[in-house]
Design a protein around this motif. Structure first.
Motif, PDB file in Angstrom:
ATOM      1  N   SER A   1      17.917   6.761  26.752  1.00 17.40           N
ATOM      2  CA  SER A   1      19.573   7.228  26.796  1.00 17.40           C
ATOM      3  C   SER A   1      19.506   8.807  26.328  1.00 17.40           C
ATOM      4  O   SER A   1      20.684   9.160  25.873  1.00 17.40           O
ATOM      5  CB  SER A   1      19.945   6.524  25.525  1.00 17.40           C
ATOM      6  N   GLY A   2      18.508   9.564  26.567  1.00 14.10           N
ATOM      7  CA  GLY A   2      18.620  10.740  26.391  1.00 14.10           C
ATOM      8  C   GLY A   2      17.653  11.847  27.131  1.00 14.10           C
ATOM      9  O   GLY A   2      17.013  11.348  28.078  1.00 14.10           O
ATOM     10  N   ILE A   3      17.540  13.014  26.844  1.00 14.40           N
ATOM     11  CA  ILE A   3      16.563  14.069  27.528  1.00 14.40           C
ATOM     12  C   ILE A   3      15.452  14.041  26.280  1.00 14.40           C
ATOM     13  O   ILE A   3      15.632  14.472  25.092  1.00 14.40           O
ATOM     14  CB  ILE A   3      17.349  15.286  27.815  1.00 14.40           C
ATOM     15  N   ASP A   4      14.330  14.246  26.768  1.00 12.82           N
ATOM     16  CA  ASP A   4      13.076  14.699  25.954  1.00 12.82           C
ATOM     17  C   ASP A   4      12.589  15.923  26.161  1.00 12.82           C
ATOM     18  O   ASP A   4      12.604  16.613  27.232  1.00 12.82           O
ATOM     19  CB  ASP A   4      11.908  13.896  26.186  1.00 12.82           C
TER      20      ASP A   4
ATOM     21  N   THR B   1      29.342  12.327  20.732  1.00 10.93           N
ATOM     22  CA  THR B   1      28.408  12.249  19.542  1.00 10.93           C
ATOM     23  C   THR B   1      27.426  12.833  20.261  1.00 10.93           C
ATOM     24  O   THR B   1      26.701  12.546  21.194  1.00 10.93           O
ATOM     25  CB  THR B   1      28.270  10.700  19.211  1.00 10.93           C
ATOM     26  N   THR B   2      26.361  13.634  19.417  1.00  8.06           N
ATOM     27  CA  THR B   2      24.941  13.959  19.935  1.00  8.06           C
ATOM     28  C   THR B   2      24.022  13.515  18.744  1.00  8.06           C
ATOM     29  O   THR B   2      24.286  13.497  17.548  1.00  8.06           O
ATOM     30  CB  THR B   2      24.899  15.582  19.692  1.00  8.06           C
ATOM     31  N   VAL B   3      22.883  13.320  19.231  1.00  7.51           N
ATOM     32  CA  VAL B   3      21.668  12.963  18.676  1.00  7.51           C
ATOM     33  C   VAL B   3      20.457  13.564  18.777  1.00  7.51           C
ATOM     34  O   VAL B   3      20.067  13.953  19.727  1.00  7.51           O
ATOM     35  CB  VAL B   3      21.544  11.355  18.884  1.00  7.51           C
ATOM     36  N   TYR B   4      19.781  13.921  17.915  1.00 10.71           N
ATOM     37  CA  TYR B   4      18.685  14.842  17.585  1.00 10.71           C
ATOM     38  C   TYR B   4      17.557  13.829  16.975  1.00 10.71           C
ATOM     39  O   TYR B   4      17.605  13.858  15.611  1.00 10.71           O
ATOM     40  CB  TYR B   4      18.878  16.059  16.938  1.00 10.71           C
ATOM     41  N   ALA B   5      16.588  13.354  17.605  1.00  7.38           N
ATOM     42  CA  ALA B   5      15.748  12.504  17.108  1.00  7.38           C
ATOM     43  C   ALA B   5      14.219  12.919  16.956  1.00  7.38           C
ATOM     44  O   ALA B   5      13.786  13.997  17.853  1.00  7.38           O
ATOM     45  CB  ALA B   5      15.931  11.257  17.934  1.00  7.38           C
TER      46      ALA B   5
ATOM     47  N   GLU C   1      20.645  13.114  22.705  1.00  6.95           N
ATOM     48  CA  GLU C   1      21.390  12.253  23.441  1.00  6.95           C
ATOM     49  C   GLU C   1      22.814  12.709  23.199  1.00  6.95           C
ATOM     50  O   GLU C   1      23.058  13.531  22.403  1.00  6.95           O
ATOM     51  CB  GLU C   1      21.217  10.882  22.710  1.00  6.95           C
ATOM     52  N   ILE C   2      23.519  12.451  24.138  1.00  9.65           N
ATOM     53  CA  ILE C   2      25.035  13.104  24.391  1.00  9.65           C
ATOM     54  C   ILE C   2      25.753  11.605  24.535  1.00  9.65           C
ATOM     55  O   ILE C   2      25.566  10.996  25.651  1.00  9.65           O
ATOM     56  CB  ILE C   2      25.582  13.939  25.221  1.00  9.65           C
ATOM     57  N   HIS C   3      26.917  11.353  23.799  1.00 12.71           N
ATOM     58  CA  HIS C   3      27.550  10.206  23.694  1.00 12.71           C
ATOM     59  C   HIS C   3      28.941  10.466  23.899  1.00 12.71           C
ATOM     60  O   HIS C   3      29.696  11.310  23.529  1.00 12.71           O
ATOM     61  CB  HIS C   3      27.423   9.425  22.666  1.00 12.71           C
ATOM     62  N   GLU C   4      29.665   9.852  25.125  1.00  8.13           N
ATOM     63  CA  GLU C   4      31.086  10.271  25.177  1.00  8.13           C
ATOM     64  C   GLU C   4      31.856   9.127  24.469  1.00  8.13           C
ATOM     65  O   GLU C   4      32.228   8.033  24.777  1.00  8.13           O
ATOM     66  CB  GLU C   4      31.392  10.081  27.011  1.00  8.13           C
TER      67      GLU C   4
ATOM     68  N   SER D   1      26.187   6.430  26.062  1.00  6.27           N
ATOM     69  CA  SER D   1      25.605   7.550  26.349  1.00  6.27           C
ATOM     70  C   SER D   1      25.728   7.984  27.835  1.00  6.27           C
ATOM     71  O   SER D   1      25.596   7.030  28.658  1.00  6.27           O
ATOM     72  CB  SER D   1      23.958   7.133  26.016  1.00  6.27           C
ATOM     73  N   VAL D   2      25.499   9.561  27.891  1.00  7.69           N
ATOM     74  CA  VAL D   2      25.702   9.900  29.498  1.00  7.69           C
ATOM     75  C   VAL D   2      24.341  10.960  29.507  1.00  7.69           C
ATOM     76  O   VAL D   2      23.537  11.308  28.431  1.00  7.69           O
ATOM     77  CB  VAL D   2      26.780  10.636  29.581  1.00  7.69           C
ATOM     78  N   ASN D   3      24.222  11.198  30.798  1.00  3.99           N
ATOM     79  CA  ASN D   3      22.899  12.092  31.008  1.00  3.99           C
ATOM     80  C   ASN D   3      23.528  13.514  30.404  1.00  3.99           C
ATOM     81  O   ASN D   3      24.622  14.187  30.647  1.00  3.99           O
ATOM     82  CB  ASN D   3      22.802  12.311  32.552  1.00  3.99           C
ATOM     83  N   PRO D   4      22.650  14.023  29.441  1.00  5.44           N
ATOM     84  CA  PRO D   4      23.100  15.346  28.767  1.00  5.44           C
ATOM     85  C   PRO D   4      23.329  16.447  29.686  1.00  5.44           C
ATOM     86  O   PRO D   4      24.031  17.352  29.327  1.00  5.44           O
ATOM     87  CB  PRO D   4      22.043  15.551  27.917  1.00  5.44           C
TER      88      PRO D   4
END
Length: 451
Positions: A344-347, A389-393, A430-433, A443-446
């Protein structure tokens, strides 16, 4: 003239406000919708948690039943072990008896062999002397009657000895046969007991295997159930924190609206004062007033252009300059589980100490540890009337922000790490609309919003 002045004043007020008049209502409604959506999701999660708790209660009841079965198995195992110990003692005793019988048989066979030699000598002597005639020769060769009686007694003695030897020989042979039969019977009994022992051992092994399978199944089910509850509780905590962040964004939007209203009133007041001043001016200054109006229109055009320029470009910035190692993918093979799953995100990965920065202005939803995300920061953003919403994991411990904190684009959040479900140091972004949810369905492609 009045209409022209009024139009100019209205234009100035709209320019100074920086937003369309209807945007406040639309944004407020959108935020409220997001809040209701988040609360609805919390309600669904709570229902799912209750269902899972009921499942855990049933599982715990089953655990008690299984524990009772295991206790019964343990009892049977102990009984089987006691039987095995008894059989082993019986086998040991039987082997001792067999050893004794073998010794007795060996002694009997030795005596029989000695008698066989003696009987062979007697038969050989009789054969050499002509068989039974030697008895008559002995009697006829008597020198006197006394000598005859002695010879008769000697012959009787020899005959009795031969008879006794033969009878003893016969008895010993019968004893040997009896002993051998006894040994064979003991061996047969031993073999039967050994078979019983093997059957008991096999039964014991089977019961142990069943016990282990029950225990493994129980532990597995319990682990899955508790992990599920932990995931639900973690999602509940995130949704609750997200609600608080959305509430804060709503409050910030209200403050912005109040500031815009204040700017609007100030602009209207300035426009009214300007219109009044122009009204008092003489008609000879009409051209000057027209020039002033045109200047205002130019200013309006310039301000509009600046506002458009401020909204241009990418909505988000890259949280780090590290190289991209894995793209957004709905069917990526998970590096740990090995099964296809939404990535669901970019690494982004890099070695050493790599700072992670906020991709846009917003409010921190959560900044703590997650079993899957590791040390994670989630931020709620309000951009152009839309919630993101952004996620930093997978960051290191020692995060630079806390829940509920307002952050600005480029603000330090923490350092890249490898915590949680991670196979190496990297940032999962991650970026969520809209709002975040456990299924990552928003989730969408950041790259959609990155430069």
């Amino acid at each position: 003239m009045k209409l022209r002045f009024l139009t100019a004043a209205l234009t100035v007020s709209l320019i100074l406000s920086g937003f369309p008049l209807y945007s406040h209502t639309v944004n407020a409604e959108t935020n409220q919708e997001k809040l209701e959506e988040n609360r609805s999701k919390q309600s669904e999660i709570e229902k799912e948690k209750q269902e899972k708790q009921e499942e855990i209660e049933k599982l715990q009841q089953r655990q008690e039943e299984v524990n009772a079965e295991i206790a019964q198995l343990d009892k049977q195992v102990m009984e089987a072990m006691n039987k095995i110990e008894t059989k082993e003692n019986e086998i040991a005793q039987t082997r001792e008896n067999i050893d004794k019988l073998k010794a007795e048989i060996a002694e009997l066979e030795k005596r029989i062999a000695e008698r066989d030699e003696l009987l062979k000598e007697r038969v050989k002597s009789m054969h050499q002397n002509g068989g039974a005639i030697d008895y008559l020769d002995v009697l006829m060769g008597a020198e006197s009657f006394g000598n005859f009686l002695e010879r008769v007694m000697s012959l009787n003695t020899i005959a009795n000895q031969d008879k006794e030897i033969l009878e003893q020989h016969k008895a010993d042979k019968e004893e040997v046969e009896k002993k051998k039969a006894q040994v064979e019977e003991e061996l047969a009994s031993l073999e039967e007991k050994l078979q019983e022992l093997e059957a008991l051992k096999q039964e014991l092994d089977q019961k142990k295997q069943e016990k282990n399978e029950l225990m493994e199944s129980l532990e597995h089910d319990e682990e899955l159930a508790h992990n599920h509850v932990m995931d639900i509780e973690e999602e509940q905590e995130t949704l609750a924190a997200q609600e608080a962040a959305i509430q804060k964004e709503i409050e910030r939007e209200r403050q912005r609206k109040a500031e815009e209203e204040a700017r609007k009133r100030a602009a209207e007041k300035a426009a009214a004062e300007k219109a009044a001043a122009e009204k008092k001016a003489s008609s000879s200054n009409t051209s000057s007033n027209n020039s002033s109006s045109n200047s205002s229109s130019d200013s309006s055009s310039s301000s509009t252009s600046d506002s458009s320029s401020s909204n241009s470009g990418s909505l988000f910035s890259w949280p780090t300059n590290a190289r991209v190692t894995s793209e957004y993918d709905r069917n990526r093979i998970h590096p740990i589980t090995g099964v296809p799953k939404l990535h669901s995100g970019i690494d982004q990965a890099a070695g050493g100490t790599v700072p992670i920065r906020a991709a846009a202005d917003g409010t921190v939803i959560r900044a703590n540890y997650s079993s899957s995300y590791g040390y994670v920061v989630m931020i709620s953003h309000r951009i152009n009337g839309q919630t993101f919403t952004t996620v930093y994991a997978h960051m290191r411990s020692g995060l630079g922000v806390s829940s509920g904190q307002s952050v600005s684009r480029g603000q330090f959040l923490g350092n890249m790490g490898s915590t949680g479900a991670s196979t190496g140091q990297h940032l999962h972004f991650e970026i969520h609309e809209g709002s975040w949810n456990g299924a990552r369905s928003n989730s969408v492609n950041p790259r959609k919003y990155l430069p």
